[in-house]
Design a protein around this motif. Structure first.
Motif, mmCIF file in Angstrom:
data_model
loop_
_atom_site.group_PDB
_atom_site.id
_atom_site.type_symbol
_atom_site.label_atom_id
_atom_site.label_comp_id
_atom_site.label_asym_id
_atom_site.label_seq_id
_atom_site.Cartn_x
_atom_site.Cartn_y
_atom_site.Cartn_z
ATOM 1 N N ASP A 95 18.565 -4.424 1.234
ATOM 2 C CA ASP A 95 18.406 -5.892 1.266
ATOM 3 C C ASP A 95 17.009 -6.429 2.080
ATOM 4 O OD1 ASP A 95 19.241 -8.453 1.382
ATOM 5 O OD2 ASP A 95 20.440 -8.203 3.154
ATOM 6 N N PRO A 96 15.891 -6.126 1.024
ATOM 7 C CA PRO A 96 14.702 -6.663 1.701
ATOM 8 C C PRO A 96 14.861 -8.208 1.952
ATOM 9 C CG PRO A 96 14.509 -5.312 -0.414
ATOM 10 C CD PRO A 96 15.873 -5.858 -0.281
ATOM 11 N N ARG A 97 14.046 -8.713 2.848
ATOM 12 C CA ARG A 97 14.010 -10.050 3.265
ATOM 13 C C ARG A 97 12.657 -10.295 3.612
ATOM 14 N NH1 ARG A 97 19.050 -12.185 5.655
ATOM 15 N NH2 ARG A 97 20.981 -10.913 4.749
ATOM 16 N N ALA A 98 12.340 -11.452 3.830
ATOM 17 C CA ALA A 98 11.076 -12.150 4.604
ATOM 18 C C ALA A 98 11.570 -12.318 5.814
ATOM 19 C CB ALA A 98 10.667 -13.438 3.894
ATOM 20 N N PHE A 99 10.619 -12.008 6.795
ATOM 21 C CA PHE A 99 10.661 -12.361 8.251
ATOM 22 C C PHE A 99 9.571 -13.159 8.626
ATOM 23 C CE2 PHE A 99 13.043 -8.496 7.136
ATOM 24 C CZ PHE A 99 14.331 -8.746 7.876
ATOM 25 N N LYS A 157 1.663 -18.660 17.814
ATOM 26 C CA LYS A 157 1.288 -17.804 16.634
ATOM 27 C C LYS A 157 2.622 -17.440 15.810
ATOM 28 C CE LYS A 157 0.609 -13.213 17.263
ATOM 29 N NZ LYS A 157 -0.147 -11.834 17.621
ATOM 30 N N ARG A 158 2.435 -17.554 14.555
ATOM 31 C CA ARG A 158 3.415 -17.187 13.782
ATOM 32 C C ARG A 158 3.088 -15.893 12.794
ATOM 33 N NH1 ARG A 158 5.156 -23.293 10.947
ATOM 34 N NH2 ARG A 158 6.741 -23.664 12.627
ATOM 35 N N ARG A 159 3.882 -15.108 12.902
ATOM 36 C CA ARG A 159 3.758 -13.670 12.261
ATOM 37 C C ARG A 159 4.754 -13.671 10.872
ATOM 38 N NH1 ARG A 159 2.294 -8.161 14.864
ATOM 39 N NH2 ARG A 159 0.584 -9.179 15.067
ATOM 40 N N ILE A 160 3.922 -13.753 9.860
ATOM 41 C CA ILE A 160 4.887 -13.707 8.478
ATOM 42 C C ILE A 160 4.940 -12.322 7.775
ATOM 43 C CG2 ILE A 160 5.283 -14.946 6.397
ATOM 44 C CD1 ILE A 160 3.334 -16.960 7.761
ATOM 45 N N LEU A 161 6.164 -11.721 7.752
ATOM 46 C CA LEU A 161 6.283 -10.737 7.081
ATOM 47 C C LEU A 161 6.810 -11.045 5.808
ATOM 48 C CD1 LEU A 161 6.526 -10.087 10.196
ATOM 49 C CD2 LEU A 161 7.687 -8.099 9.440
ATOM 50 N N PRO A 162 6.122 -10.983 4.526
ATOM 51 C CA PRO A 162 6.569 -11.398 3.271
ATOM 52 C C PRO A 162 7.788 -10.720 2.659
ATOM 53 C CG PRO A 162 4.199 -11.643 3.243
ATOM 54 C CD PRO A 162 4.574 -10.847 4.462
ATOM 55 N N LYS A 163 7.595 -9.260 3.194
ATOM 56 C CA LYS A 163 8.780 -8.443 2.790
ATOM 57 C C LYS A 163 8.921 -7.262 3.642
ATOM 58 C CE LYS A 163 10.382 -5.811 -1.298
ATOM 59 N NZ LYS A 163 9.982 -5.533 -2.788
ATOM 60 N N GLY A 164 10.184 -7.036 4.167
ATOM 61 C CA GLY A 164 10.596 -6.101 4.958
ATOM 62 C C GLY A 164 12.181 -5.756 4.744
ATOM 63 N N ILE A 188 8.152 -2.995 7.397
ATOM 64 C CA ILE A 188 7.465 -3.866 6.792
ATOM 65 C C ILE A 188 6.787 -3.291 5.281
ATOM 66 C CG2 ILE A 188 5.269 -5.453 6.749
ATOM 67 C CD1 ILE A 188 5.618 -5.162 9.884
ATOM 68 N N TYR A 189 7.181 -3.800 4.250
ATOM 69 C CA TYR A 189 6.611 -3.327 2.976
ATOM 70 C C TYR A 189 5.534 -4.073 2.595
ATOM 71 C CZ TYR A 189 11.444 -1.604 2.578
ATOM 72 O OH TYR A 189 12.653 -0.790 2.758
ATOM 73 N N PRO A 190 4.294 -3.257 2.316
ATOM 74 C CA PRO A 190 3.011 -3.950 1.957
ATOM 75 C C PRO A 190 3.303 -4.499 0.549
ATOM 76 C CG PRO A 190 2.964 -1.595 1.551
ATOM 77 C CD PRO A 190 4.152 -1.857 2.399
ATOM 78 N N ALA A 191 2.496 -5.883 0.324
ATOM 79 C CA ALA A 191 2.368 -6.462 -0.935
ATOM 80 C C ALA A 191 1.303 -5.658 -1.973
ATOM 81 C CB ALA A 191 1.779 -8.133 -0.820
ATOM 82 N N ALA A 192 1.299 -6.236 -3.195
ATOM 83 C CA ALA A 192 0.469 -5.308 -4.136
ATOM 84 C C ALA A 192 -1.046 -5.154 -3.696
ATOM 85 C CB ALA A 192 0.377 -5.922 -5.470
ATOM 86 N N THR A 241 -1.316 -6.100 1.837
ATOM 87 C CA THR A 241 -1.229 -7.092 2.963
ATOM 88 C C THR A 241 0.269 -6.562 3.580
ATOM 89 O OG1 THR A 241 -2.256 -8.996 2.084
ATOM 90 C CG2 THR A 241 -0.822 -9.434 3.498
ATOM 91 N N LEU A 242 0.267 -6.392 4.819
ATOM 92 C CA LEU A 242 1.541 -6.054 5.642
ATOM 93 C C LEU A 242 2.076 -7.410 6.078
ATOM 94 C CD1 LEU A 242 0.354 -2.900 7.320
ATOM 95 C CD2 LEU A 242 2.143 -3.318 5.689
ATOM 96 N N TYR A 243 1.305 -8.184 6.601
ATOM 97 C CA TYR A 243 1.806 -9.647 7.337
ATOM 98 C C TYR A 243 0.662 -10.262 7.639
ATOM 99 C CZ TYR A 243 0.484 -7.284 11.868
ATOM 100 O OH TYR A 243 -0.378 -6.672 12.755
ATOM 101 N N ILE A 244 0.957 -11.715 7.755
ATOM 102 C CA ILE A 244 -0.122 -12.620 7.896
ATOM 103 C C ILE A 244 0.270 -13.359 9.318
ATOM 104 C CG2 ILE A 244 -0.656 -14.938 7.073
ATOM 105 C CD1 ILE A 244 0.642 -13.836 4.544
ATOM 106 N N ASP A 245 -0.799 -13.492 10.251
ATOM 107 C CA ASP A 245 -0.840 -14.023 11.453
ATOM 108 C C ASP A 245 -1.584 -15.357 11.355
ATOM 109 O OD1 ASP A 245 0.456 -12.097 12.979
ATOM 110 O OD2 ASP A 245 -1.265 -11.330 13.836
ATOM 111 N N ILE A 246 -0.579 -16.527 11.539
ATOM 112 C CA ILE A 246 -1.395 -17.786 11.755
ATOM 113 C C ILE A 246 -1.243 -18.333 13.272
ATOM 114 C CG2 ILE A 246 -1.193 -20.178 10.852
ATOM 115 C CD1 ILE A 246 0.327 -19.194 8.624
ATOM 116 N N THR A 247 -2.307 -18.755 13.747
ATOM 117 C CA THR A 247 -2.373 -18.959 15.184
ATOM 118 C C THR A 247 -3.359 -20.207 15.709
ATOM 119 O OG1 THR A 247 -2.501 -18.158 17.427
ATOM 120 C CG2 THR A 247 -4.012 -17.376 15.732
ATOM 121 N N ASP A 248 -2.969 -20.865 16.458
ATOM 122 C CA ASP A 248 -3.789 -22.132 16.880
ATOM 123 C C ASP A 248 -4.745 -21.424 18.248
ATOM 124 O OD1 ASP A 248 -2.103 -22.057 18.588
ATOM 125 O OD2 ASP A 248 -1.551 -24.210 18.256
ATOM 126 N N ASP A 249 -4.647 -20.260 18.492
ATOM 127 C CA ASP A 249 -5.360 -19.443 19.732
ATOM 128 C C ASP A 249 -6.873 -19.842 19.403
ATOM 129 O OD1 ASP A 249 -6.141 -18.107 21.669
ATOM 130 O OD2 ASP A 249 -4.640 -16.466 21.442
#
Length: 186
Positions: free
Chosen positions: A116-120, A131-138, A162-166, A169-177
Motif C-alpha cells: 500500500d504505497p502512499r505519499a507522506f 519545514k515541510r518534508r514531502i515523501l512522494p512515495k513510501g 522511502i521509494y525514489p522517483a524516476a 528524488t527521495l523527498y522534497i524539503d520546503i522551508t522558510d528557515d
C-alpha cells in the motif's frame, strides 16, 4: 566560537500526514494542504527520525592503495510513533483491512497486510520557522510492538521506507528557515 545560536532547530511541533500517491503536494510552507492529505493525529514526544542504509565497496590498486569506493543499495526510512488509534493509523498499520461502524459500534476486520504505497508529509515547526518534508512515495515497511497496558500509552511505531522517483528524488524539503536560504548571486 564560530556559528549562530539562532541556527540550531528544536522542532517544538509537528504533524504527519498520509495521502494517496500522486496527491497534490504543497509548494510552500503556508498553503493549506490538498484534502487528500489526512493527519495521523498525535505523535510521540520522541519525534520523527530518519535512517540511512547502503552498501559500500572499497576498490584497491595493486599494492593496497584505495582508489575508489562505490555505493549501492541506498535506502532511507522515516520512523514516527502515532499515539491515536484513528482510521488513518489503522489503515497504515493494517493495509487491506476494513472497518465499519453501525449504531456506534465499530468492527475492524484485520487481514494479512497488502502492499500500500502512499505519499507522506512531515510538517515541523520551531517558533516562526516551518519545514515541510514531502515523501512522494513510501510505504509502511515495519510496525513496532504495540503496547496495550495500564502503564503505557498504546502507540504505533511506523517505519516508512522511502521509494525514489524516476529521477532519484527521495523527498522534497520546503522551508522558510533563513539559514537554509541559497545566497543570491549577482
Amino acid at each position: 566560537m564560530a556559528g549562530d545560536t539562532d541556527n540550531p532547530r528544536l522542532w517544538e511541533g509537528a504533524d504527519f500526514y498520509a495521502a494517496p500517491v500522486g496527491t497534490t503536494a504543497p509548494t510552500d510552507v503556508v498553503a493549506a494542504l490538498d484534502e487528500g492529505w489526512l493527519a495521523v493525529g498525535l505523535l510521540s514526544e520522541d519525534g520523527a527520525s530518519e535512517s540511512r542504509d547502503q552498501d559500500s565497496t572499497d576498490h584497491y590498486a595493486w599494492g593496497g592503495k584505495l582508489v575508489r569506493t562505490t555505493k549501492s543499495k541506498h535506502k532511507r526510512t522515516i520512523k514516527v510513533t502515532c499515539l491515536e488509534d484513528n482510521l488513518v493509523v489503522f489503515g497504515l498499520v493494517n493495509p487491506g483491512s476494513t472497518a465499519t461502524t453501525t449504531d456506534g459500534v465499530t468492527t475492524r476486520i484485520v487481514k494479512v497486510p497488502k502492499t500500500d504505497p502512499r505519499a507522506f508529509l512531515l510538517e515541523l515547526r520551531d517558533g516562526e520557522i516551518t519545514k515541510r518534508r514531502i515523501l512522494p512515495k513510501g510505504e509502511v515497511s515495519e510496525v513496532g510492538e504495540i503496547p496495550m497496558s495500564d502503564s503505557a500509552l498504546t502507540a504505533y511505531e511506523l517505519t516508512i521506507t522511502i521509494y525514489p522517483a524516476a529521477d532519484d528524488t527521495l523527498y522534497i524539503d520546503i522551508t522558510d528557515d533563513p539559514q537554509a536560504a541559497v545566497p543570491v548571486t549577482p
